[in-house]
Design an enzyme around this catalytic site. Structure first.
Site, PDB file in Angstrom:
ATOM      1  N   SER A 144      -5.504  21.585   3.412  1.00  0.00           N
ATOM      2  CA  SER A 144      -6.667  22.171   4.077  1.00  0.00           C
ATOM      3  C   SER A 144      -7.110  21.243   5.203  1.00  0.00           C
ATOM      4  O   SER A 144      -6.950  20.020   5.119  1.00  0.00           O
ATOM      5  CB  SER A 144      -7.811  22.346   3.078  1.00  0.00           C
ATOM      6  OG  SER A 144      -9.029  22.615   3.735  1.00  0.00           O
ATOM      7  N   TYR A 157     -13.192  18.822  -3.306  1.00  0.00           N
ATOM      8  CA  TYR A 157     -12.109  19.582  -2.680  1.00  0.00           C
ATOM      9  C   TYR A 157     -11.488  18.784  -1.533  1.00  0.00           C
ATOM     10  O   TYR A 157     -10.258  18.624  -1.465  1.00  0.00           O
ATOM     11  CB  TYR A 157     -12.647  20.920  -2.178  1.00  0.00           C
ATOM     12  CG  TYR A 157     -11.587  21.813  -1.573  1.00  0.00           C
ATOM     13  CD1 TYR A 157     -10.694  22.509  -2.379  1.00  0.00           C
ATOM     14  CD2 TYR A 157     -11.467  21.952  -0.178  1.00  0.00           C
ATOM     15  CE1 TYR A 157      -9.719  23.324  -1.830  1.00  0.00           C
ATOM     16  CE2 TYR A 157     -10.495  22.761   0.378  1.00  0.00           C
ATOM     17  CZ  TYR A 157      -9.624  23.453  -0.455  1.00  0.00           C
ATOM     18  OH  TYR A 157      -8.659  24.251   0.096  1.00  0.00           O
TER      19      TYR A 157
END
Length: 243
Positions: A144, A157
């Site tokens: 990501s 995350y």
């Protein structure tokens, strides 16, 4: 007409929905036999129906990616049947909970790290020998942009994806003299359930469909794709390598 991945064996984690399902279907359309793993058996069954309807083939493996002993058994089962693995797509991931770092619950932290980092390490541990048996092994792990941007409240995350990228680059350096190539793929904002959970006010129709994004990831699975240790990003105009 011959297909790009005819005869290849590909493992996709988190394949029951979203990007994972799209990648699994795309690989199968290109001729790969797909080993699809996920926790959701219903989603896997639907995937199987679609792949077979399109003339492809797959093997379903319902498994919790955090069952690390099961991942070891999966490696042994793949060796028993195929003796090799040509493609690994480490797609399974969890968002966790958006919260200040000081408020992050230990159980949430542990889950995010287990799924986004440790499970991929265990896949490497289990499948490395099989990937090296391929004449052009390809391993792609989904990362990501938040691995680098590190927005407030996305701590677990972001940290997990940064750790994943460091692990993948390390692994890539270790296999540099082999036929195996290892990279990260960053899909960006995509029309998935995870994105909707993180950005509930966003119009999903403004985002690319997972099928569009998956098509670029599949390019990275070809024997013609020889980059190693890179972080590649989906762009509408085509794959873009991040510096």
């Amino acid at each position: 007409m011959s297909k790009q991945l005819e005869g290849r064996v590909a493992l996709v984690t988190g394949a029951s929905r979203g990007l994972g399902a799209s990648v699994a279907r795309a690989l199968a359309r290109e001729g790969a036999h797909v080993i699809a793993t996920a926790r959701t058996e219903g989603g896997l069954t639907e995937l199987d129906d679609v792949i077979k309807a399109e003339g492809g083939s797959c093997t379903l493996v319902p498994v919790d990616i955090r069952d690390f002993d099961a991942l070891d058994r999966l490696g042994a089962a793949i060796f028993e049947r195929w003796k090799r693995l040509d493609i690994l797509i480490g797609n399974a991931g969890v968002l966790g909970k958006l919260t200040p770092m000081a408020h992050a619950e230990p159980r949430v932290w542990d889950e995010v790290m287990a799924v986004n980092v440790t499970a991929n390490y265990r896949l490497i541990r289990s499948l490395d020998v099989l990937l090296r048996q391929s004449d052009a092994g390809r391993a792609v792990f989904v990362t990501s942009g938040l691995a680098r941007r590190c927005w407030a409240y996305w701590g677990p995350y972001s940290i997990s994806k940064a750790a994943l990228e460091a692990m993948v680059k390390t692994y890539a350096a270790e296999v540099a003299t082999t036929a195996l190539r290892v990279n990260c793929f960053s899909p960006g904002a995509t029309r998935t359930r995870m994105r909707a959970t993180a950005m509930p006010g966003e119009d999903p129709m403004s985002l690319p469909h997972p099928d569009e994004v998956a098509a670029q990831l599949v390019i990275m699975c070809s024997s013609d794709f020889t980059d190693n240790g890179g972080v590649w990003k989906y762009e509408p105009a085509g794959l873009f390598k991040q510096a």
